[in-house]
Design a protein around this motif. Sequence first.
Motif, PDB file in Angstrom:
ATOM      1  N   PHE A 122      35.380  50.415  50.359  1.00  0.00           N
ATOM      2  CA  PHE A 122      36.797  50.143  50.259  1.00  0.00           C
ATOM      3  C   PHE A 122      37.412  50.248  51.673  1.00  0.00           C
ATOM      4  O   PHE A 122      36.982  51.236  52.341  1.00  0.00           O
ATOM      5  N   ASN A 123      38.479  49.564  51.946  1.00  0.00           N
ATOM      6  CA  ASN A 123      39.527  49.619  53.161  1.00  0.00           C
ATOM      7  C   ASN A 123      40.677  49.928  52.262  1.00  0.00           C
ATOM      8  O   ASN A 123      41.162  49.342  51.498  1.00  0.00           O
ATOM      9  N   VAL A 144      44.214  47.866  48.716  1.00  0.00           N
ATOM     10  CA  VAL A 144      43.125  48.351  48.302  1.00  0.00           C
ATOM     11  C   VAL A 144      42.118  47.303  48.269  1.00  0.00           C
ATOM     12  O   VAL A 144      42.051  46.249  47.708  1.00  0.00           O
ATOM     13  N   VAL A 145      41.312  47.276  49.420  1.00  0.00           N
ATOM     14  CA  VAL A 145      40.106  46.126  49.667  1.00  0.00           C
ATOM     15  C   VAL A 145      38.953  46.433  49.517  1.00  0.00           C
ATOM     16  O   VAL A 145      38.393  47.216  50.241  1.00  0.00           O
ATOM     17  N   PRO A 146      38.373  45.640  48.391  1.00  0.00           N
ATOM     18  CA  PRO A 146      36.885  45.995  47.929  1.00  0.00           C
ATOM     19  C   PRO A 146      35.991  45.295  49.152  1.00  0.00           C
ATOM     20  O   PRO A 146      36.354  44.398  49.640  1.00  0.00           O
ATOM     21  N   ARG A 147      35.119  46.173  49.648  1.00  0.00           N
ATOM     22  CA  ARG A 147      34.022  45.451  50.542  1.00  0.00           C
ATOM     23  C   ARG A 147      32.635  45.774  50.105  1.00  0.00           C
ATOM     24  O   ARG A 147      32.181  46.578  49.237  1.00  0.00           O
ATOM     25  N   TRP A 148      31.802  44.572  50.450  1.00  0.00           N
ATOM     26  CA  TRP A 148      30.342  44.453  50.313  1.00  0.00           C
ATOM     27  C   TRP A 148      29.718  44.256  51.565  1.00  0.00           C
ATOM     28  O   TRP A 148      30.264  43.696  52.386  1.00  0.00           O
ATOM     29  N   GLY A 149      28.428  44.787  51.683  1.00  0.00           N
ATOM     30  CA  GLY A 149      27.831  44.359  52.838  1.00  0.00           C
ATOM     31  C   GLY A 149      27.663  42.942  53.056  1.00  0.00           C
ATOM     32  O   GLY A 149      27.229  42.167  52.239  1.00  0.00           O
ATOM     33  N   GLY A 150      27.924  42.363  54.317  1.00  0.00           N
ATOM     34  CA  GLY A 150      27.667  41.113  54.658  1.00  0.00           C
ATOM     35  C   GLY A 150      28.982  40.323  54.335  1.00  0.00           C
ATOM     36  O   GLY A 150      29.181  39.034  54.538  1.00  0.00           O
TER      37      GLY A 150
END
Length: 184
Positions: A122-123, A144-150
């Motif tokens: 997350f960011n 609240v920013v979800p993050r994924w690889g790539g």
Amino acid sequence: MTHDALTDGAPAGEPDGYERLWTPHRMVYIAGQDKPSGPDVAQCPFCRVPSRPDAEALVVARGERAYVVLNLYPYNSGHLMVVPYRHVADYTELDAAETVEVATLTQTAMTVLRAVMHPQGFNLGMNQGAVSGAGIAAHLHQHVVPRWGGDANFLPIVARTRALPELLADTRDRLAAAWPGAGE
């Protein structure tokens, strides 16, 4: 300049080897529509959200002092914002109860996003003031920013474009249904 010079002789609309993702909805944001510049809550989109139906306003959950809403201009799918109901610009202006609820709703948002969208990270953050990147500096909001690889591919850098795999209304419905206490 002639039409042929602009299109290298190809008729308009002919493939030119480029893929285009059109995002005309962002012009409202770029042009600054609905951005409050001070204490006038009538201009503030975050102050207007609570009076609208949840699905229409993309509200995922409501607390006593703050609410959770999908960002209309998301960095990634599932990009939520935790927003106090009270129109304040600075984190130091929150009272103790508002501070606790913003923090608690942020934690719950992360839990729900993990259950529904399975991000790898997350960011989290608040941009305080326009100079720091706040799109709406007059009303505090926690990202609240979800993050994924790539997930940060070449599009944002080269084309200033984000590719999002799901409509905001669909994301809102999935997250709202998974929020603790939903349907009670």
